[in-house]
Design a protein around this motif. Structure first.
Motif, short mmCIF file in Angstrom:
data_model
loop_
_atom_site.label_atom_id
_atom_site.label_comp_id
_atom_site.label_asym_id
_atom_site.label_seq_id
_atom_site.Cartn_x
_atom_site.Cartn_y
_atom_site.Cartn_z
N LEU A 219 4.74 -5.28 2.23
CA LEU A 219 4.32 -4.02 1.59
C LEU A 219 2.82 -3.84 1.80
O LEU A 219 2.08 -4.81 1.98
N LYS B 290 -0.58 -1.16 0.31
CA LYS B 290 -0.97 -0.17 -0.68
C LYS B 290 -1.48 1.07 0.02
O LYS B 290 -2.32 1.01 0.92
N LEU B 291 -0.93 2.19 -0.40
CA LEU B 291 -1.29 3.46 0.22
C LEU B 291 -2.66 3.94 -0.23
O LEU B 291 -3.10 3.70 -1.35
N GLY C 189 0.03 9.00 0.79
CA GLY C 189 0.79 9.21 -0.44
C GLY C 189 -0.11 8.99 -1.64
O GLY C 189 -1.35 9.03 -1.52
N GLU D 75 -0.23 3.26 -4.51
CA GLU D 75 1.23 3.06 -4.45
C GLU D 75 1.59 2.09 -3.34
O GLU D 75 1.07 2.17 -2.24
N TRP D 76 2.51 1.15 -3.67
CA TRP D 76 2.96 0.18 -2.67
C TRP D 76 4.12 0.76 -1.87
O TRP D 76 5.00 1.39 -2.44
N THR D 77 4.12 0.52 -0.57
CA THR D 77 5.21 1.00 0.28
C THR D 77 5.47 0.01 1.39
O THR D 77 4.59 -0.79 1.76
N SER D 78 6.69 0.04 1.94
CA SER D 78 7.03 -0.85 3.04
C SER D 78 6.22 -0.51 4.28
O SER D 78 5.99 0.67 4.59
#
Length: 416
Positions: free
Chosen positions: A205, A207-208, A213, A217-220
């Motif tokens: 993951l 962090k955006l 975004g 926010e954490w994202t793959s």
């Protein structure tokens, strides 16, 4: 004669007249929430008409009087249900399938910008029928028979594979491997193991920032890190044969699993939920055509083929998805999934359930039944569903889906 009698007689005649449609396991993806208005449910008579239209024999219905057995029984074909437990502490099983383990997933930060998703497992003790937490393992695959599990230690990719005795909790054998392993799956007969290899942790993951975004926010990351697979004959003593097969451009976890016949592999995952048709490979790692009875299957529907190979479990029927914010007159929770002919891909009927997880027998499946509310959240529970019937048998308590924090528990089923 009532409608139920007509349905039963029609299915019985089809089962007699029609020839067999032909002979004929992995991480599940969290179901995607969609906004849909729920339509009126199809009647049993309409389901029968669909069966007649495609002329495929459907197993005959039972009378509904299921044998509910004590939770300590792991053998046999009865039902072990704990509708008051979520996650369960006692055995959940129905027919040939049992909940062999379950896991939760939590975000573990490496630094301010990078993190990984890490699993914690609860494994079934086949002697006590209880699930016991075991923090030693980052990945677990359970063999048919519920006696042995293949396990990976906490750091992924792992340098060795353990064969764990589920009754004693001890590793009976370590298999050193020359490549980093992060995914495991048994063949249908439990004699072979495919280990998916990666150059990095397969569940990263990031962090955006503002551009990608919501900030923070954490994202793959969908990094491409799969390198190939190892095939291990568990009767042998070596680390198997490695075959290079890179990830798709989508990246992310994309583990291999065996087809029903054990002669091919297919890739699960791949980062994008929309890519639900798997890519198939022969046992040397070359891309190949799908087996005839698996070409219409999806990697995100774990149940796949019925035990006799005549029915295929597919995804949600679009018109029967429950609304996130149901309007007056809608029926939240009455999700239906498709049952198709595995050879032709033609729809045979629909069956209750938002996700079909495992076959109990040729006419019953274990599924997630989803319920939704007007607060745009949803819950689900494990249920036993029957083809040709709207009846469900609750197997677990309700599983919550929090908007933030730790993900809900995920089931791992195996044949008992």
């Amino acid at each position: 004669m009532n409608v139920e009698d007509l349905v039963r007689d029609s299915l019985r005649e089809l089962a007699v007249e029609e020839a067999s449609a032909g002979p004929g396991f992995t991480d599940r993806v969290l179901a995607v929430r969609r906004r849909r208005r729920t339509h009126r449910l199809v009647s049993v008579a309409a389901a029968t008409a669909a069966v007649v239209a495609v002329a495929v024999a459907v197993p005959m219905l039972k009378d509904g009087r299921d044998d509910v057995r004590p939770a300590s029984v792991t053998q046999g074909d009865g039902i072990s249900a704990h509708p008051d437990q979520s996650p369960p502490s006692g055995l959940i099983a129905a027919g040939r399938s049992a909940l062999a383990a379950y896991y939760t997933t939590a975000l573990v930060a490496k630094n301010e910008k990078e993190a990984t998703l890490e699993r914690t497992y609860w494994l079934l003790d086949p002697d006590t029928g209880k699930y016991e937490k075991d923090t030693r393992w980052s990945f677990v695959a359970v063999a048919p028979g519920l006696k042995t599990a293949a396990v990976l230690e906490r750091t992924l990719p792992a340098a060795r594979i353990g064969l764990l005795d589920l009754a004693t909790g001890e590793v009976e054998r370590w298999i050193p491997v020359g490549k980093g392993v992060a995914g495991l799956a048994f063949s249908n007969d439990g004699t072979e193991l495919v280990a998916t290899t990666y150059s990095e942790h397969p569940d990263p993951l990031e962090k955006l920032g503002n551009a990608g975004g919501s900030e923070g926010e954490w994202t793959s990351t969908h990094k491409v890190s799969r390198t190939g697979f190892l095939l291990l004959d568990l009767a042998g003593r070596d680390g198997g044969v490695w075959h290079p097969v890179a990830s798709s451009s989508a990246g992310g976890r994309a583990d291999f699993a065996f087809t029903r016949d054990g002669q091919h592999l297919f890739a699960t995952g791949g980062g994008l939920v929309t890519l639900v048709r798997p890519t198939f490979y022969d046992l040397s790692g070359k891309e190949s055509a799908a087996p005839a009875n698996e070409k219409h299957l999806r990697w995100d529907v774990p149940a796949r083929l019925s035990p006799n190979g005549r029915l295929a479990a597919l995804g949600l029927a679009e018109e029967y998805q429950p609304a996130i914010a149901p309007e007056a007159g809608s029926l939240p929770g009455r999700s239906y999934s498709l049952i198709k002919d595995p050879l032709t891909g033609k729809e045979i009927t629909k069956v209750r359930g938002a996700e079909l997880l495992a076959w109990a027998d040729d006419q019953r499946l274990i599924a997630w039944e989803r319920t939704t509310g007007d607060d745009e959240t949803y819950k689900d529970r494990l249920v036993l569903v029957t083809i040709g019937s709207d009846r469900v048998v609750p197997l677990s308590g309700v599983r919550e889906h929090p908007e933030t924090g730790q993900e809900p528990w995920e089931p791992v089923f195996a044949e008992r």
